[in-house]
Design an enzyme around this catalytic site. Structure first.
Site, PDB file in Angstrom:
ATOM      1  N   SER A   1       0.814  -1.221   0.000  1.00 14.22           N
ATOM      2  CA  SER A   1       0.000   0.000   0.000  1.00 14.22           C
ATOM      3  C   SER A   1       0.843   1.265   0.000  1.00 14.22           C
ATOM      4  O   SER A   1       0.308   2.357  -0.173  1.00 14.22           O
ATOM      5  CB  SER A   1      -0.924   0.008   1.224  1.00 14.22           C
ATOM      6  OG  SER A   1      -0.179  -0.134   2.412  1.00 14.22           O
TER       7      SER A   1
ATOM      8  N   HIS B   1      -2.392  -2.956  -6.311  1.00 15.56           N
ATOM      9  CA  HIS B   1      -2.825  -2.487  -4.987  1.00 15.56           C
ATOM     10  C   HIS B   1      -4.348  -2.433  -4.931  1.00 15.56           C
ATOM     11  O   HIS B   1      -4.971  -1.591  -5.577  1.00 15.56           O
ATOM     12  CB  HIS B   1      -2.227  -1.108  -4.693  1.00 15.56           C
ATOM     13  CG  HIS B   1      -2.609  -0.575  -3.352  1.00 15.56           C
ATOM     14  ND1 HIS B   1      -2.772   0.767  -3.100  1.00 15.56           N
ATOM     15  CD2 HIS B   1      -2.894  -1.212  -2.186  1.00 15.56           C
ATOM     16  CE1 HIS B   1      -3.136   0.935  -1.841  1.00 15.56           C
ATOM     17  NE2 HIS B   1      -3.210  -0.247  -1.268  1.00 15.56           N
TER      18      HIS B   1
ATOM     19  N   GLU C   1      -4.811  -0.040  -8.154  1.00 18.55           N
ATOM     20  CA  GLU C   1      -3.663   0.729  -8.643  1.00 18.55           C
ATOM     21  C   GLU C   1      -2.656  -0.253  -9.237  1.00 18.55           C
ATOM     22  O   GLU C   1      -2.183  -1.156  -8.545  1.00 18.55           O
ATOM     23  CB  GLU C   1      -3.007   1.508  -7.500  1.00 18.55           C
ATOM     24  CG  GLU C   1      -3.821   2.685  -7.008  1.00 18.55           C
ATOM     25  CD  GLU C   1      -3.141   3.426  -5.864  1.00 18.55           C
ATOM     26  OE1 GLU C   1      -3.260   4.658  -5.826  1.00 18.55           O
ATOM     27  OE2 GLU C   1      -2.512   2.783  -5.009  1.00 18.55           O
TER      28      GLU C   1
ATOM     29  N   ASN D   1      -3.283   6.390  -1.239  1.00 22.19           N
ATOM     30  CA  ASN D   1      -2.812   6.546   0.136  1.00 22.19           C
ATOM     31  C   ASN D   1      -2.029   7.837   0.331  1.00 22.19           C
ATOM     32  O   ASN D   1      -2.051   8.425   1.417  1.00 22.19           O
ATOM     33  CB  ASN D   1      -1.958   5.341   0.547  1.00 22.19           C
ATOM     34  CG  ASN D   1      -2.820   4.146   0.910  1.00 22.19           C
ATOM     35  OD1 ASN D   1      -3.998   4.291   1.218  1.00 22.19           O
ATOM     36  ND2 ASN D   1      -2.247   2.954   0.859  1.00 22.19           N
TER      37      ASN D   1
END
Length: 653
Positions: free
Chosen positions: A425, A446, A458, A496
């Site tokens: 992540s 991800h 992702e 993130n």
């Protein structure tokens, strides 16, 4: 078969046979799906005139409407034309013309029967409802519904009134307000479809019988229609508004509320509802919400054009049976892959299998489908599935040395051409790949929690990766029904990276004594699906701290955040974090009344928007458009604002 009265247009073909049955087929020239473009509707006007003339002269006993495309019947109106019709006068004229055409179809003196397979959505369903009788293929590919609410509008070709006529007001309004797509059996149960067949090739035969027997659909019964009577309709409408309010605020998504207003005025008279549709529809089309939701639609559609043609995947091996790894494995099995799930022992794998069974039981209607999905997912403590897998996904703890150790032992066991992927992540791929002989082989895939609900993956590209490797990753994401956004390997990647300042900023406010309930309510008032404190609990406080540390954000010792982690109160997964959690929901205290919630929400979201601009400037994503769709799909950022970059450009964030 000898064809008579044959007519070919760019979108339609028509002929009559020896039995004087007319066969009308739609085959939109562009794309893989049929759409009701303005050109298609103009051509259909001419064809309907031909039907009227043939029927009056006794040369036509009925018409069967079918699709010439494998994808389905009709996917709706042509969304690409919507922006050109945002002018109220142009749109009013187009809608009035289509309403008149559908009314003519409904008044044909001979039966017209719709044969439905695959997608029958929006304007396609409205056309089918204007036909006298509807037959659908009863298989998994058939989907019937009104998804217009997802574009900030509601049905505009007469579908509001005709669906109420067929299904009754409560069921019809529920379908329109939610945008839910029904399977064929459910549509039959609601009287939107009259007859089910097992295979597409049976549509012609059943259509012929329906014409020759002059079949006509029956309307909803009196009991169903009773809730639309004047004495109860206002109460029913208010209940609908209450339910709509739980999902979306009126100022954010006006379409459901406009549809409920229309129902409250005309719900007991389906023809009056059809007549009132245009005046209620037109203001919605040009609204900022509808404009931005159309933009989001086109951005999400553009993601489907990524990937490698011909790439195929059937076997997946997931390493790590924690919440993320187990749920990734379950999702892949649900999407038809054969999946092996590896962890240290069966004790660690069993909870993931139990969660998978819950997912399958919720998603599938039949026990045998659940059992088949469970057979596709097998525990593999020894990792024997590595050698056969087309895709290997690591989803273990977010520690660099652990990930490096796993991948260094995989290279020689994998088959040539298999995807090697990490679900990291936040850690840069180049660091994980240091232990590999061929660092170009490792890509990032991800996923986001909860895996079954969030559509984004992702696809992370390191400086070593080739276009082919990234294309294969994007193709795999699409193969399991996810939307891939390619991002550059950089700490936190896209989602993130932009989420952390937003969530940590809210946590700092809580540390200073501000109400977590107020902060969460303010974010929701802005348009986020949940507030930042509830989101931190959902992500997991330990995961949040790990990502924050990786991105250079300190979690101070002695803070409430650090104390909760030390006590094992990690959020939703442990039953308590900033909130206590019961039955998967945060238990919240009273939210004090405030007039400035939306303003506070904008303040809370500002760090997210600021960081999105930084990420774009650094080239982590290729364009502001990709940043917008990635952040919407990964965080639920207010889609009616078009994404953080669009909202900032419009002065709304």
């Amino acid at each position: 078969m000898i064809a008579h009265n044959a007519t070919e247009t760019p979108n339609w073909s028509f002929h009559t046979d020896l039995e004087k049955i007319g066969w009308l087929t739609i085959h939109s020239p562009e794309g893989s799906v049929n759409t009701l473009s303005r050109e298609a509707i103009t051509e259909l006007e001419t064809l309907v005139g031909q039907f009227e003339a043939l029927a009056s002269s006794g040369q036509l006993v009925g018409v069967v409407l079918l699709s010439g495309k494998d994808s389905g019947f009709i996917a709706g109106a042509d969304v690409s034309e919507f922006d050109t019709m945002s002018d109220p006068s142009v749109l009013t004229e187009a809608l009035t013309r289509t309403h008149a055409l559908f009314a003519r179809i409904e008044k044909l003196p001979v039966p017209i029967v719709a044969g439905i397979h695959g997608f029958c959505l929006g304007g396609g369903l409205e056309l089918a409802l204007a036909c006298h009788y509807r037959i659908a293929v009863n298989d998994e590919k058939t989907r019937i519904g009104f998804p217009e609410v997802n574009l900030g509008i509601f049905p505009g070709f007469g579908g509001t009134g005709r669906s109420i006529r067929q299904a009754g007001p409560v069921d019809a309004m529920q379908i329109m307000l939610t945008g839910k797509m029904l399977r064929a059996g459910a549509a039959r149960g609601l009287n939107l479809v009259d007859k089910l067949v097992r295979h597409r090739d049976m549509l012609r035969w059943e259509g012929r019988k329906a014409v020759l027997q002059k079949r006509k659909s029956s309307e909803a019964g009196l009991v169903k229609r009773a809730v639309a009577l004047p004495l109860v309709r206002e109460a029913v409408a208010n209940k609908m508004r209450e339910q709509a309010g739980k999902k979306a605020r009126k100022e954010h998504f006006p379409a459901p509320y406009a549809l409920i207003d229309l129902f409250q005025k005309h719900g007991d008279d389906w023809k009056a509802m059809v007549r009132g549709e245009i005046d209620a529809f037109v203001p919605l089309m040009g609204s900022p919400t509808a404009t931005n939701l159309r933009r989001v639609f086109f951005l999400s559609e553009s993601l489907k054009k990524q990937g490698l043609k011909g790439a195929k995947f059937s076997r997946v091996h997931v390493i790590g049976a924690g919440v993320m790894g187990g749920d990734i494995a379950a999702w892949c099995a649900y999407r038809g892959m054969s999946v092996t799930l590896q962890d240290l022992d069966m004790e660690r794998i069993k909870p993931a299998l139990d969660r998978a069974k819950k997912l399958f039981s919720k998603r599938y209607k039949k026990r045998r489908e659940v059992d088949a999905a469970m057979l596709r997912l097998s525990a593999d403590p020894q990792g024997t599935g590595v050698a056969r897998a087309d895709v290997i996904i690591e989803a273990v703890v977010e520690k660099l040395e652990v990930k490096q150790a796993i991948f260094s032992g995989l290279e020689d066991k994998m088959k040539p051409g298999a995807i090697m992927a990490t679900n990291t992540s936040s850690i840069e791929l180049e660091r994980i790949a240091e232990a590999l002989k061929d660092p170009a082989r490792l890509i990032g895939l991800h996923f986001f929690n909860p895996v079954a609900q969030l559509p984004l993956v992702e696809v992370i590209r390191s400086r070593f990766n080739s276009d082919e490797a990234i294309g294969k990753g994007a193709s795999f994401a699409q193969a399991i029904g996810k939307s891939p956004v390619v991002v550059k390997s950089a700490p936190g990647f896209l989602v993130n990276r932009v989420l952390m300042p937003y969530m940590l900023g809210a946590v700092e406010r809580v540390e200073r004594g501000e109400s977590k309930e107020v902060l969460d309510a303010a974010a929701v008032a802005f348009g986020m699906p949940m507030g930042p404190i509830e989101l931190m609990d959902t992500v997991g406080l330990d995961v949040g701290k790990s990502v924050a540390t990786e991105l250079g954000h300190a979690v101070p010792e002695g803070s409430q955040f650090a104390r909760l982690i030390a006590e094992g109160k990690l959020g939703r997964k442990s039953g308590e974090g900033f909130y206590k959690w019961e039955n998967g929901k945060a238990v919240k205290g009273e939210t004090p009344e405030r007039d400035d919630l939306a303003k506070l929400g904008r303040e809370l979201v500002k760090p997210l928007v600021d960081m999105t601009e930084v990420v774009v400037s650094e080239g982590v994503v290729a364009s502001p458009d990709l940043a917008d769709i990635g952040v919407i799909m990964g965080t639920g950022f207010a889609p009616f604002l078009g994404g953080p970059m669009k909202a900032r450009a419009d002065g709304r964030a």
